[in-house]
Design a protein around this motif. Sequence first.
Motif, PDB file in Angstrom:
ATOM      1  N   GLU A  28      95.264 -10.642  20.666  1.00  6.30           N
ATOM      2  CA  GLU A  28      94.071 -10.860  19.847  1.00  6.30           C
ATOM      3  C   GLU A  28      92.787 -11.021  20.631  1.00  6.30           C
ATOM      4  OE1 GLU A  28      96.503 -12.960  20.461  1.00  6.30           O
ATOM      5  OE2 GLU A  28      95.584 -14.845  21.036  1.00  6.30           O
ATOM      6  N   SER A  29      92.888 -11.354  21.935  1.00  6.76           N
ATOM      7  CA  SER A  29      91.645 -11.687  22.654  1.00  6.76           C
ATOM      8  C   SER A  29      91.763 -11.341  24.131  1.00  6.76           C
ATOM      9  CB  SER A  29      91.391 -13.198  22.519  1.00  6.76           C
ATOM     10  OG  SER A  29      92.436 -13.916  23.166  1.00  6.76           O
ATOM     11  N   TRP A  31      91.357 -13.359  26.459  1.00 10.36           N
ATOM     12  CA  TRP A  31      92.151 -14.439  27.077  1.00 10.36           C
ATOM     13  C   TRP A  31      93.630 -14.082  27.007  1.00 10.36           C
ATOM     14  CZ3 TRP A  31      96.200 -17.634  26.418  1.00 10.36           C
ATOM     15  CH2 TRP A  31      96.264 -18.783  27.186  1.00 10.36           C
ATOM     16  N   ARG A  32      94.071 -13.626  25.858  1.00 16.80           N
ATOM     17  CA  ARG A  32      95.497 -13.340  25.646  1.00 16.80           C
ATOM     18  C   ARG A  32      95.956 -12.197  26.538  1.00 16.80           C
ATOM     19  NH1 ARG A  32      98.561 -16.809  24.277  1.00 16.80           N
ATOM     20  NH2 ARG A  32      97.109 -17.414  22.656  1.00 16.80           N
ATOM     21  N   ASP A 105     100.783 -22.631  27.061  1.00 19.54           N
ATOM     22  CA  ASP A 105      99.534 -22.341  26.358  1.00 19.54           C
ATOM     23  C   ASP A 105      99.360 -23.244  25.130  1.00 19.54           C
ATOM     24  OD1 ASP A 105      98.355 -19.578  24.317  1.00 19.54           O
ATOM     25  OD2 ASP A 105      97.321 -21.343  25.054  1.00 19.54           O
ATOM     26  N   ARG A 106     100.068 -23.037  24.065  1.00 15.96           N
ATOM     27  CA  ARG A 106      99.870 -23.829  22.846  1.00 15.96           C
ATOM     28  C   ARG A 106     101.056 -24.761  22.613  1.00 15.96           C
ATOM     29  NH1 ARG A 106      97.496 -19.271  18.548  1.00 15.96           N
ATOM     30  NH2 ARG A 106      95.841 -18.519  19.882  1.00 15.96           N
ATOM     31  N   PHE A 124      93.255 -29.007  24.827  1.00 13.29           N
ATOM     32  CA  PHE A 124      92.238 -28.426  23.948  1.00 13.29           C
ATOM     33  C   PHE A 124      91.298 -29.480  23.383  1.00 13.29           C
ATOM     34  CE2 PHE A 124      94.262 -24.606  24.604  1.00 13.29           C
ATOM     35  CZ  PHE A 124      95.554 -24.526  24.089  1.00 13.29           C
ATOM     36  N   PRO A 159      94.957 -24.890  19.572  1.00 10.65           N
ATOM     37  CA  PRO A 159      93.579 -24.818  20.061  1.00 10.65           C
ATOM     38  C   PRO A 159      92.549 -24.984  18.943  1.00 10.65           C
ATOM     39  CG  PRO A 159      94.676 -22.686  20.301  1.00 10.65           C
ATOM     40  CD  PRO A 159      95.725 -23.685  19.937  1.00 10.65           C
ATOM     41  N   ARG A 163      90.303 -28.213  19.378  1.00 11.26           N
ATOM     42  CA  ARG A 163      88.921 -27.949  19.779  1.00 11.26           C
ATOM     43  C   ARG A 163      87.968 -28.461  18.696  1.00 11.26           C
ATOM     44  NH1 ARG A 163      90.247 -21.987  22.340  1.00 11.26           N
ATOM     45  NH2 ARG A 163      91.153 -22.823  24.253  1.00 11.26           N
ATOM     46  N   PHE A 187      90.244 -15.996  16.199  1.00  7.52           N
ATOM     47  CA  PHE A 187      90.151 -15.713  17.646  1.00  7.52           C
ATOM     48  C   PHE A 187      89.802 -14.244  17.955  1.00  7.52           C
ATOM     49  CE2 PHE A 187      90.797 -19.689  19.386  1.00  7.52           C
ATOM     50  CZ  PHE A 187      92.016 -20.277  19.113  1.00  7.52           C
ATOM     51  N   ASN A 213      86.496 -19.496  20.698  1.00  8.82           N
ATOM     52  CA  ASN A 213      86.806 -18.632  21.852  1.00  8.82           C
ATOM     53  C   ASN A 213      85.725 -17.582  22.036  1.00  8.82           C
ATOM     54  OD1 ASN A 213      87.493 -16.564  19.987  1.00  8.82           O
ATOM     55  ND2 ASN A 213      89.110 -15.810  21.336  1.00  8.82           N
ATOM     56  N   ASP A 241      86.848 -20.349  26.746  1.00  8.45           N
ATOM     57  CA  ASP A 241      87.748 -19.415  27.443  1.00  8.45           C
ATOM     58  C   ASP A 241      87.190 -19.099  28.825  1.00  8.45           C
ATOM     59  OD1 ASP A 241      89.339 -17.288  24.869  1.00  8.45           O
ATOM     60  OD2 ASP A 241      89.761 -19.309  25.603  1.00  8.45           O
ATOM     61  N   CYS A 261      88.927 -22.048  29.773  1.00  6.63           N
ATOM     62  CA  CYS A 261      90.318 -22.264  29.366  1.00  6.63           C
ATOM     63  C   CYS A 261      91.114 -21.243  30.162  1.00  6.63           C
ATOM     64  CB  CYS A 261      90.474 -22.033  27.863  1.00  6.63           C
ATOM     65  SG  CYS A 261      92.192 -22.153  27.347  1.00  6.63           S
TER      66      CYS A 261
HETATM   67  C1  GZL Z   1      94.054 -21.079  24.366  1.00  8.07           C
HETATM   68  C2  GZL Z   1      94.639 -19.861  23.685  1.00  8.07           C
HETATM   69  C3  GZL Z   1      93.635 -19.274  22.750  1.00  8.07           C
HETATM   70  C4  GZL Z   1      92.387 -18.766  23.467  1.00  8.07           C
HETATM   71  C5  GZL Z   1      92.052 -17.592  22.616  1.00  8.07           C
HETATM   72  O1  GZL Z   1      94.946 -21.576  25.314  1.00  8.07           O
HETATM   73  O2  GZL Z   1      95.789 -20.218  22.945  1.00  8.07           O
HETATM   74  O3  GZL Z   1      94.231 -18.150  22.119  1.00  8.07           O
HETATM   75  O4  GZL Z   1      91.364 -19.711  23.522  1.00  8.07           O
HETATM   76  C6  GZL Z   1      93.425 -16.994  22.417  1.00  8.07           C
HETATM   77  O5  GZL Z   1      91.175 -16.675  23.200  1.00  8.07           O
HETATM   78  O6  GZL Z   1      93.419 -16.055  21.409  1.00  8.07           O
END
Ligand code: GZL
Length: 307
Positions: A28-29, A31-32, A105-106, A124, A159, A163, A187, A213, A241, A261
């Motif tokens: 999705e991003s 970051w991912r 991560d999450r 977060f 997140p 956040r 995101f 993000n 991010d 992040c």
């Molecule tokens: C954070 C991560 C989030 C990012 C986004 O650790 O889970 O998911 O902040 C990503 O960019 O989609």
Amino acid sequence: GSGGGSGDKASGGGDKQLTVGFSQVGAESGWRTANTKSVQDAAKKAGINLKFSDAQQKQENQIKAIRSFIQQKVDVIAFSPVVESGWDTVLKEAKDAKIPVVLTDRAVDSKDESLYATFLGSDFVEEGKKAGDWLVKEYQGKTEPVNIVELQGTTGSAPANDRKSGFGDVIKGDAKFKVVASQTGDFTRAKGKEVMQAFLKSQPKIDVLYAHNDDMALGAIQAIEEAGKTPGKDIKIISVDGVKDAFTAMAASKINVVVECNPLLGDQLMELIKKVKKGETVERRIKTVEGVFTMDQAAAALPNRQY
Ligand code: GZL
């Protein structure tokens, strides 16, 4: 020789190649994408056989993937849960199959600590607080109302929840800060742009955008510019991010501050997986190290950004 203790022998097959099932949130991003590359590169480097699945941000796909890893009798299951809740059943199935689980991560909201061995990822709430702290400093001594719109991350994700709460806890101390609109942009850039367009139509005055993000912030910047406003000036932008594109936008004065992040968790994750497989004790919670970058620092930092 290393004269290693009994531990070395207890690991039995020594360096038998480990097979790890990894269920990723999606793509999705930025970051991912960086996180996926980090995990895949690290597995290769560690000589780990990685079975990788992309859930396209759907929990049911992650649950299916975890069940398939159990069927395949992988050595360890690692995953980044797209949302916090609804994992206990499938994690109990992994536990019954004696396959250790590592969270990265999450987080999940499971109360049963035996369902996973450790959780490696950012704090977060801390990231939200850093965003709030910047805003408080930015408007120090001012009294007129500050209207904030918030682009939340994926509904129900750690997140997004954290956040939001970290930021809210800091700004609630000063009545001039008002979150006049808050909605998920999932995101993504596309959704971030779409929701920001709606905010611009419905809100007479927006002073600040807090985006959970960078991808949503970058989409929102397009909407702000199409509305004839100047991002970073007419509407100050706080993002999270720290992907390269966000640093580029910040160097162009379109984003005011980025709370980092770090997605580069791959190497740490593989070391953890090896320890967990060997039955070594590992910390339950391992937090990522990360900073905050403001507009004046963007240009100098950009060349060193790794993701
Ligand atoms: C954070 C991560 C989030 C990012 C986004 O650790 O889970 O998911 O902040 C990503 O960019 O989609």
